[in-house]
Design an enzyme around this catalytic site. Structure first.
Site, mmCIF file in Angstrom:
data_model
loop_
_atom_site.group_PDB
_atom_site.id
_atom_site.type_symbol
_atom_site.label_atom_id
_atom_site.label_comp_id
_atom_site.label_asym_id
_atom_site.label_seq_id
_atom_site.Cartn_x
_atom_site.Cartn_y
_atom_site.Cartn_z
ATOM 1 N N ASP A 57 47.765 44.339 39.983
ATOM 2 C CA ASP A 57 48.694 43.294 40.406
ATOM 3 C C ASP A 57 48.743 43.286 41.930
ATOM 4 O OD1 ASP A 57 50.432 41.163 40.096
ATOM 5 O OD2 ASP A 57 51.986 42.288 39.073
ATOM 6 N N ASP A 58 49.260 42.189 42.478
ATOM 7 C CA ASP A 58 49.356 42.090 43.928
ATOM 8 C C ASP A 58 50.451 42.988 44.475
ATOM 9 O OD1 ASP A 58 51.406 40.527 42.809
ATOM 10 O OD2 ASP A 58 51.042 38.786 44.079
ATOM 11 N N ASP A 116 57.489 45.149 42.609
ATOM 12 C CA ASP A 116 58.735 44.897 43.318
ATOM 13 C C ASP A 116 59.861 45.699 42.672
ATOM 14 O OD1 ASP A 116 61.065 43.772 44.465
ATOM 15 O OD2 ASP A 116 60.158 41.799 44.651
#
Length: 147
Positions: free
Chosen positions: A91-92, A95
């Site tokens: 994933d980028d 969070d």
């Protein structure tokens, strides 16, 4: 406190994705790459190319609905990846960890790698390149390009 903004351009994203791939090389070989859509698609493509991995699967988790956070739901499961053993999950960003927890439960055997990690989600990730503060909003190139 007002959020901080960190703008990531295409060049930096490419460099950071390659740096992550290089960290993952000695951990391979990988059966395949699972991209968490949509943010993980471009990093996964770069990483798969660097690792000479041709099998790419996707998992789609929807956590945002018209900018408000809701209960995460799986829109598309990564059927080809089994329990994730031998697979690289990309994933980028991690969070809050909401998406990460859900995908980790689906693919407990996968190695989870993100380019960027915030403190709340960092414990859920196996590899990452850059840690940013929880109040930093990362503006990815696909979010900032002129429409």
């Amino acid at each position: 406190m007002a959020p901080r903004y960190f703008t990531v351009g295409w060049d930096q994203l490419h460099r950071d994705a390659k740096a992550l791939a290089w960290r993952l090389m000695e951990r391979g070989p990988w059966t395949g790459v699972v991209a968490i859509t949509r943010g993980g698609l471009i990093p996964a493509a770069i990483i798969a190319r660097e690792l000479e991995c041709r099998i790419i699967e996707t998992v789609s988790v929807i956590t945002y609905d018209e900018e408000k956070r809701g209960d995460p739901r799986v829109a598309k499961a990564p059927a080809a990846a089994g329990d994730g053993t031998g697979w690289l999950l990309v994933d980028d960003l991690v969070d809050t960890g909401t998406t990460a927890k859900l995908v980790r439960a689906m693919l407990p055997g996968a190695h989870f790698a993100t380019i960027y990690a915030k403190p709340a989600g960092k414990p859920l990730v196996d590899s990452f390149v850059t840690e940013v503060s929880q109040d930093t909003w990362i503006l990815f190139p696909w979010d900032t390009e002129a429409q």
